[in-house]
Design a protein around this motif. Structure first.
Motif, mmCIF file in Angstrom:
data_model
loop_
_atom_site.group_PDB
_atom_site.id
_atom_site.type_symbol
_atom_site.label_atom_id
_atom_site.label_comp_id
_atom_site.label_asym_id
_atom_site.label_seq_id
_atom_site.Cartn_x
_atom_site.Cartn_y
_atom_site.Cartn_z
ATOM 1 N N GLY A 372 21.399 4.589 -11.921
ATOM 2 C CA GLY A 372 19.955 4.806 -12.833
ATOM 3 C C GLY A 372 19.057 5.012 -11.989
ATOM 4 N N THR A 373 17.684 5.599 -12.807
ATOM 5 C CA THR A 373 16.453 5.692 -12.040
ATOM 6 C C THR A 373 16.118 4.598 -11.593
ATOM 7 N N SER A 374 16.329 3.227 -11.937
ATOM 8 C CA SER A 374 15.822 2.181 -11.470
ATOM 9 C C SER A 374 16.295 1.865 -9.941
ATOM 10 N N ILE A 375 17.461 2.427 -9.699
ATOM 11 C CA ILE A 375 17.876 2.352 -8.435
ATOM 12 C C ILE A 375 17.558 3.339 -7.550
ATOM 13 N N ALA A 376 17.034 4.440 -8.006
ATOM 14 C CA ALA A 376 16.415 5.439 -7.118
ATOM 15 C C ALA A 376 15.050 5.307 -6.809
ATOM 16 N N SER A 377 14.081 4.616 -7.613
ATOM 17 C CA SER A 377 12.700 4.246 -7.322
ATOM 18 C C SER A 377 12.785 3.500 -6.147
ATOM 19 N N PRO A 378 13.626 2.369 -6.118
ATOM 20 C CA PRO A 378 13.237 1.456 -4.907
ATOM 21 C C PRO A 378 13.480 2.460 -3.393
ATOM 22 N N HIS A 379 14.310 3.270 -3.530
ATOM 23 C CA HIS A 379 14.535 4.433 -2.097
ATOM 24 C C HIS A 379 13.126 4.639 -1.753
ATOM 25 N N VAL A 380 12.115 5.148 -2.858
ATOM 26 C CA VAL A 380 11.093 5.927 -2.481
ATOM 27 C C VAL A 380 10.064 4.602 -1.942
ATOM 28 N N ALA A 381 10.006 3.537 -2.752
ATOM 29 C CA ALA A 381 9.338 2.321 -2.577
ATOM 30 C C ALA A 381 9.369 1.731 -0.913
ATOM 31 N N ALA A 382 10.687 1.791 -0.576
ATOM 32 C CA ALA A 382 10.980 1.442 0.817
ATOM 33 C C ALA A 382 10.838 2.301 1.869
ATOM 34 N N VAL A 383 10.958 3.733 1.517
ATOM 35 C CA VAL A 383 10.540 4.698 2.462
ATOM 36 C C VAL A 383 8.913 4.511 2.904
ATOM 37 N N ILE A 384 8.034 4.371 1.616
ATOM 38 C CA ILE A 384 6.630 4.190 1.960
ATOM 39 C C ILE A 384 6.478 3.167 3.051
ATOM 40 N N GLY A 385 7.094 2.000 2.810
ATOM 41 C CA GLY A 385 7.020 0.839 3.790
ATOM 42 C C GLY A 385 7.675 1.334 5.285
ATOM 43 N N LEU A 386 8.834 1.973 5.362
ATOM 44 C CA LEU A 386 9.245 2.662 6.536
ATOM 45 C C LEU A 386 8.153 3.472 7.204
ATOM 46 N N LEU A 387 7.368 4.451 6.650
ATOM 47 C CA LEU A 387 6.510 5.284 7.085
ATOM 48 C C LEU A 387 5.181 4.513 7.822
ATOM 49 N N TYR A 388 4.956 3.397 6.977
ATOM 50 C CA TYR A 388 3.688 2.534 7.511
ATOM 51 C C TYR A 388 4.199 1.918 8.951
ATOM 52 N N SER A 389 5.535 1.375 9.019
ATOM 53 C CA SER A 389 5.891 0.771 10.080
ATOM 54 C C SER A 389 6.107 1.857 11.308
ATOM 55 N N ALA A 390 6.394 2.938 10.950
ATOM 56 C CA ALA A 390 6.613 4.173 12.010
ATOM 57 C C ALA A 390 5.278 4.793 12.540
ATOM 58 N N ALA A 391 4.237 4.509 11.919
ATOM 59 C CA ALA A 391 2.885 5.190 12.100
ATOM 60 C C ALA A 391 2.397 4.773 13.556
ATOM 61 N N CYS A 392 1.661 6.045 14.117
ATOM 62 C CA CYS A 392 1.160 5.622 15.373
ATOM 63 C C CYS A 392 -0.101 4.805 14.993
ATOM 64 N N ASP A 393 -0.470 4.276 16.347
ATOM 65 C CA ASP A 393 -1.797 3.292 16.147
ATOM 66 C C ASP A 393 -3.037 3.940 15.466
ATOM 67 N N SER A 394 -3.091 5.182 15.752
ATOM 68 C CA SER A 394 -4.218 5.865 15.080
ATOM 69 C C SER A 394 -4.234 5.840 13.537
ATOM 70 N N PHE A 395 -3.058 5.869 13.059
ATOM 71 C CA PHE A 395 -2.865 6.052 11.691
ATOM 72 C C PHE A 395 -2.807 4.612 11.074
ATOM 73 N N ALA A 396 -2.485 3.481 11.982
ATOM 74 C CA ALA A 396 -2.756 2.244 11.203
ATOM 75 C C ALA A 396 -4.220 1.845 11.315
ATOM 76 N N GLN A 397 -4.937 2.191 12.226
ATOM 77 C CA GLN A 397 -6.290 1.894 12.266
ATOM 78 C C GLN A 397 -6.986 2.793 11.199
ATOM 79 N N TYR A 398 -6.455 4.017 10.816
ATOM 80 C CA TYR A 398 -7.028 4.860 9.894
ATOM 81 C C TYR A 398 -6.840 4.106 8.418
ATOM 82 N N ALA A 399 -5.572 3.631 8.362
ATOM 83 C CA ALA A 399 -5.194 2.734 6.977
ATOM 84 C C ALA A 399 -5.771 1.547 6.871
ATOM 85 N N GLN A 400 -6.440 1.013 7.769
ATOM 86 C CA GLN A 400 -7.235 -0.228 7.681
ATOM 87 C C GLN A 400 -8.540 0.143 7.203
ATOM 88 N N GLN A 401 -9.146 1.071 7.822
ATOM 89 C CA GLN A 401 -10.427 1.535 7.454
ATOM 90 C C GLN A 401 -10.402 2.349 6.045
#
Length: 550
Positions: A372-401
């Motif tokens: 179902g689509t309810s199983i598809a959407s958590p793939h995207v929700a999880a990848v959002i989190g993975l991108l934040y965890s993989a980001a360089c320090d300048s992006f992490a600082q940018y996200a904070q500001q």
């Protein structure tokens, strides 16, 4: 992305579950409405009018003055009366939402094909989720019907509110939610996150995709092996959904305003429920909360209807909610066939959702296959989190500001990182299916100042639907005190820089250096996310591109 608006419809009807043999999470409610006042005195003013239909009120989210009003008369009459009051911002029916799930009917498979097709093997070589470079936990909120926190494949990934005392009836951290040690239950208004054993079935399917521990010799691997997940029981009706989003807003705002000492660093939310046949004007309060969350750096991944039809025409919520901070997801199979709703203007992306091996609850097998689509959407929700965890320090600082601008960049990486497929090319905004590794490569380009992908393209993997121009290149991106545009400068009449409110913050007219084929602009505005627009000598916009000042 563009959204379709229609005349406000007062729909008061029961909603049905989008699952075969699936237990509806909440009973249908046809005797309550949702209202938003312009200030904290709104409810008192309403009660003073002594309407015959008014029964009682429940606070949904106090900071935004949103309430659920129980009524004893016709919903249409109450809404008509409310919309005539000067101190009422909006009013709408409180409708029951449908769970976007399909009862699994596939035979068991021995492998997680979904992880391979979105290139998780390569992505995990970059990040397995968890924390960013500043040591901050990346948190994904899951709004669903119930959870089994005892599952052995979640390890230490369940979010913990360190300011609450487990089992205490007191609001120890004074955030307005007593006992929210692991999350919140909008049905019971307490911190009990196992609503019932029946309802935990669906929530467990979603949670396994997002946060099952990988490389631990048991079960499956979630997209984020170390993702923190914050469970919230809600989404049975619109009022419950608003209460859930209100809790998420409270936690993220506390995190940002206390420099991470309190609250939760929520970067994405998964909502695997919605309502078919509706348009944005039908639910203005519900739809408005996606921008509210986006302001604080929260993206929402939402499942579209499982019905295979054009949702641009048929209507679907939250699919048609007009927010840049919403990513709407349809379901695909191992051959990229589409198994859910579609829409060139409103369905953003496809993700695996057919025959997905994931975790089960305590009343069923610990591992199962779900659809179902309810199983598809958590793939995207999880990848959002993975991108934040993989980001360089300048992006992490940018996200904070600049949390809102950072969230839009993350969406940009996801939408531009898709594998374009023939099945989705002309029936979705991105034109393709999620590819985690490609999105990570775009993030890496951002960190290295090499991101020169135009936002202006007719190709479906460009989000704003304008025609691509090969005439210009913008660099560096991101940049700081200046930006340079290289290309056919003789075509340029005017260069504009606008922020995300649409305000022009800088404009350059007149002569360009035709001989060098480039023009450099010294920037005079604050850090943030901007759009660079070029107008030609005929007064037409010839090109535009996203640019980040850091």
């Amino acid at each position: 992305m563009s959204k379709t608006f229609v005349t406000l419809l007062f729909i008061v009807s029961a909603m049905y579950s989008r699952a075969e043999n699936y237990i509806a999470p909440r009973p249908v409610e046809t005797s309550s409405i949702i209202v938003q006042f312009d200030d904290e005195k709104g409810l008192d003013r309403l009660e003073a009018l002594h309407y015959a239909w008014f029964a009682k009120a429940e606070t949904l989210y106090l900071p935004y003055h949103i309430y659920k009003i129980e009524i004893s008369g016709h919903v249409e009459t109450a809404i008509h009366d409310l919309l005539g009051l000067s101190f009422v911002i909006s009013a709408q029916p409180n409708r029951t939402l449908e769970r976007r799930a399909i009862t699994p009917n596939d035979s068991l498979y021995s492998e997680q094909w979904n992880m391979r097709i979105i290139q998780m093997d390569s992505a995990w070589s970059i990040s397995q989720g968890g924390k960013n470079t500043r040591g901050e936990d990346i948190v994904i909120a899951i709004v669903d019907a119930g959870f089994d926190t005892t599952h052995p494949d979640f390890g230490n990934n369940l979010w913990v509110n360190k300011d609450e005392i487990p089992g205490s009836p007191i609001d120890n951290d004074s955030n307005g939610y007593a006992g929210d040690y692991h999350g919140w239950n909008t049905y019971a208004n307490n911190g009990t996150i196992i609503d019932s054993i029946e309802y935990a079935v669906h929530g467990m399917s979603v949670t396994g995709i997002i946060a099952a521990v990988g490389n631990n010799h048991i079960g499956i691997a979630g997209i984020g092996w170390n993702n923190k997940f914050l469970p919230i029981i809600g989404g049975g009706n619109e009022a419950d959904a608003i209460k859930a989003y209100g809790y998420i807003l409270t936690q993220k705002k506390r995190y940002l305003t206390t420099a991470g000492q309190h609250g939760a660093n929520i970067v994405s939310v998964n909502s695997s429920w919605g309502q078919s046949g509706m348009f944005a004007n039908d639910a203005p309060i519900w739809c408005s909360l996606y921008d509210s969350m986006g302001k604080y750096g929260i993206l929402n991944a939402s499942a579209v209807s499982n019905t295979i039809k054009d949702l641009d025409l048929a209507g679907d919520l939250p699919t048609l909610c007009p927010s840049n901070f919403l990513i709407t997801v349809t379901s695909t199979d191992g051959a990229d066939g589409v198994h859910g709703g579609y829409g060139k203007s409103n369905v953003d992306i496809g993700a695996p959702g057919n025959g997905i091996r994931t975790t089960g609850s305590f009343i069923e097998q610990r591992y199962k296959y779900s659809n179902g689509t309810s199983i598809a959407s958590p793939h995207v929700a999880a990848v959002i989190g993975l991108l934040y965890s993989a980001a360089c320090d300048s992006f992490a600082q940018y996200a904070q500001q600049y949390p809102d601008s950072a969230a839009l960049w993350i969406k940009y990486f996801i939408m531009h990182g898709v594998d374009t497929t023939a099945q989705l090319k002309d029936i979705s905004v991105s034109g393709g299916r999620l590819n985690t590794y490609k999105s990570l490569l775009l993030l890496n380009d951002w960190c290295n100042g090499n991101l020169n992908i135009s936002l202006s393209a007719d190709t479906p993997n460009q989000p704003n639907g304008k025609s691509a121009s090969k005439h210009f290149v913008l660099y560096p991106n991101p940049g700081n005190s200046s930006l340079t545009i290289n290309g056919k400068i003789d075509l340029i009449e005017r260069i504009e820089i606008i922020d995300y409110t649409g305000k022009i913050v800088q404009s350059q007219h007149g002569e360009m250096n035709v001989n060098s084929n480039e023009v450099t602009i010294q920037t005079t505005f604050a850090q943030g996310l901007y759009i660079i627009r070029i107008w030609d000598k005929d007064g037409k916009m010839a090109w535009k591109e996203l640019w980040s000042k850091i």
